[in-house]
Design an enzyme around this catalytic site. Sequence first.
Site, mmCIF file in Angstrom:
data_model
loop_
_atom_site.group_PDB
_atom_site.id
_atom_site.type_symbol
_atom_site.label_atom_id
_atom_site.label_comp_id
_atom_site.label_asym_id
_atom_site.label_seq_id
_atom_site.Cartn_x
_atom_site.Cartn_y
_atom_site.Cartn_z
ATOM 1 N N ASP A 28 2.619 2.193 2.391
ATOM 2 C CA ASP A 28 4.117 2.418 3.262
ATOM 3 C C ASP A 28 5.056 1.735 1.618
ATOM 4 O OD1 ASP A 28 5.873 1.625 4.845
ATOM 5 O OD2 ASP A 28 4.819 0.024 5.773
ATOM 6 N N GLY A 48 0.833 -1.313 0.276
ATOM 7 C CA GLY A 48 0.400 -0.057 -0.015
ATOM 8 C C GLY A 48 0.933 1.154 -0.333
ATOM 9 N N TYR A 91 -5.541 -2.734 6.609
ATOM 10 C CA TYR A 91 -6.380 -2.550 7.794
ATOM 11 C C TYR A 91 -7.793 -2.724 7.493
ATOM 12 C CZ TYR A 91 -0.761 -2.121 9.927
ATOM 13 O OH TYR A 91 -0.104 -3.044 10.578
ATOM 14 N N GLY A 93 -7.178 0.724 4.072
ATOM 15 C CA GLY A 93 -6.626 -0.418 3.008
ATOM 16 C C GLY A 93 -6.662 -1.825 3.785
HETATM 17 N N1 AR6 Z 1 -0.356 7.380 -2.519
HETATM 18 C C1 AR6 Z 1 -1.993 7.895 -1.079
HETATM 19 N N2 AR6 Z 1 -2.594 6.641 -0.871
HETATM 20 C C2 AR6 Z 1 -2.620 5.673 -1.337
HETATM 21 C C3 AR6 Z 1 -1.015 4.830 -1.854
HETATM 22 C C4 AR6 Z 1 -0.429 5.919 -2.550
HETATM 23 N N3 AR6 Z 1 0.738 6.056 -3.479
HETATM 24 N N4 AR6 Z 1 -1.071 3.737 -2.228
HETATM 25 C C5 AR6 Z 1 -2.362 3.559 -1.496
HETATM 26 N N5 AR6 Z 1 -2.841 3.900 -1.090
HETATM 27 P P1 AR6 Z 1 -2.680 0.689 3.156
HETATM 28 P P2 AR6 Z 1 -3.555 0.588 6.059
HETATM 29 C C6 AR6 Z 1 -4.047 4.683 -0.539
HETATM 30 O O1 AR6 Z 1 -3.135 -0.546 3.046
HETATM 31 O O2 AR6 Z 1 -5.108 0.188 6.130
HETATM 32 C C7 AR6 Z 1 1.250 -1.650 4.925
HETATM 33 O O3 AR6 Z 1 1.330 -3.137 4.407
HETATM 34 C C8 AR6 Z 1 -5.227 3.570 0.231
HETATM 35 O O4 AR6 Z 1 -5.703 3.371 -1.186
HETATM 36 O O5 AR6 Z 1 -1.905 1.724 2.824
HETATM 37 O O6 AR6 Z 1 -3.585 1.170 6.926
HETATM 38 C C9 AR6 Z 1 1.558 -1.330 5.955
HETATM 39 O O7 AR6 Z 1 2.612 -2.169 6.486
HETATM 40 C C10 AR6 Z 1 -6.353 3.591 1.460
HETATM 41 O O8 AR6 Z 1 -6.599 4.293 1.043
HETATM 42 O O9 AR6 Z 1 -2.632 0.931 5.029
HETATM 43 C C11 AR6 Z 1 0.778 -1.664 7.068
HETATM 44 O O10 AR6 Z 1 1.157 -3.408 7.558
HETATM 45 C C12 AR6 Z 1 -4.941 4.172 1.839
HETATM 46 O O11 AR6 Z 1 -3.797 4.270 0.912
HETATM 47 C C13 AR6 Z 1 -0.873 -2.271 6.718
HETATM 48 O O12 AR6 Z 1 -0.477 -1.966 4.904
HETATM 49 C C14 AR6 Z 1 -4.359 3.214 3.314
HETATM 50 O O13 AR6 Z 1 -4.269 1.686 2.641
HETATM 51 C C15 AR6 Z 1 -1.431 -0.569 7.256
HETATM 52 O O14 AR6 Z 1 -2.222 -0.750 6.569
#
Ligand code: AR6
Length: 170
Positions: A32, A30, A119, A117
């Site tokens: 991260d 994601g 989580y 995402g």
């Molecule tokens: N820019 C902005 N937003 C984004 C991007 C980006 N480049 N890529 C994804 N999103 P997530 P979480 C959005 O899964 O739910 C990781 O593996 C995405 O569409 O990134 O907090 C970490 O290491 C979603 O709306 O974060 C943790 O293990 C939002 O960002 C876990 O995922 C968050 O999705 C954290 O999960």
Amino acid sequence: MIEVYLGDITRLHVDVIVNAANRHLLGGGGVDGAIYRAAGPRLLEACREIGGCPVGDVRATPAFSIPVKRIYHTVGPVWRGGNLGEPELLASCYRQCLALARREHARSIAFPAISCGVYDYPPEQAVEIAVEQVQQHLDRDCQPQRVVFCCFDEAMAELYRQQLEAYVRR
Ligand code: AR6
């Protein structure tokens, strides 16, 4: 000032970008994953030295190859139905990031949709918390002056716009 931006958080021109990290701070998918790729390998070294972060808290690093000043790594809660303190932990992520931004004199900060995402936090509820925490901070503090909600898809951006309007009308 609050803005909604649609796109990749690593492309934003702000002082601080927030990473939706995990407790180990050793990278992931994601947002991260996108931040680690854009920042380059020194970010992993910096995070390894920090050694992790509790849920609801934040740790700061330099941004290395990303042209912003700092990356704030915050750890959102995994959604497990909502009765295990998820709302308070998610609110804490926003509060801790904003308080740190203030202490570090950051003028602008961009948040992804923390926990929405992998989580699995229900987006409407997460957005309500995000907007409320940011608005409450800006109501009593003028730093950071600019807060960007960075969304990766239009549906999420629309949720933020609606929630911001609803908050103003209250
Ligand atoms: N820019 C902005 N937003 C984004 C991007 C980006 N480049 N890529 C994804 N999103 P997530 P979480 C959005 O899964 O739910 C990781 O593996 C995405 O569409 O990134 O907090 C970490 O290491 C979603 O709306 O974060 C943790 O293990 C939002 O960002 C876990 O995922 C968050 O999705 C954290 O999960």
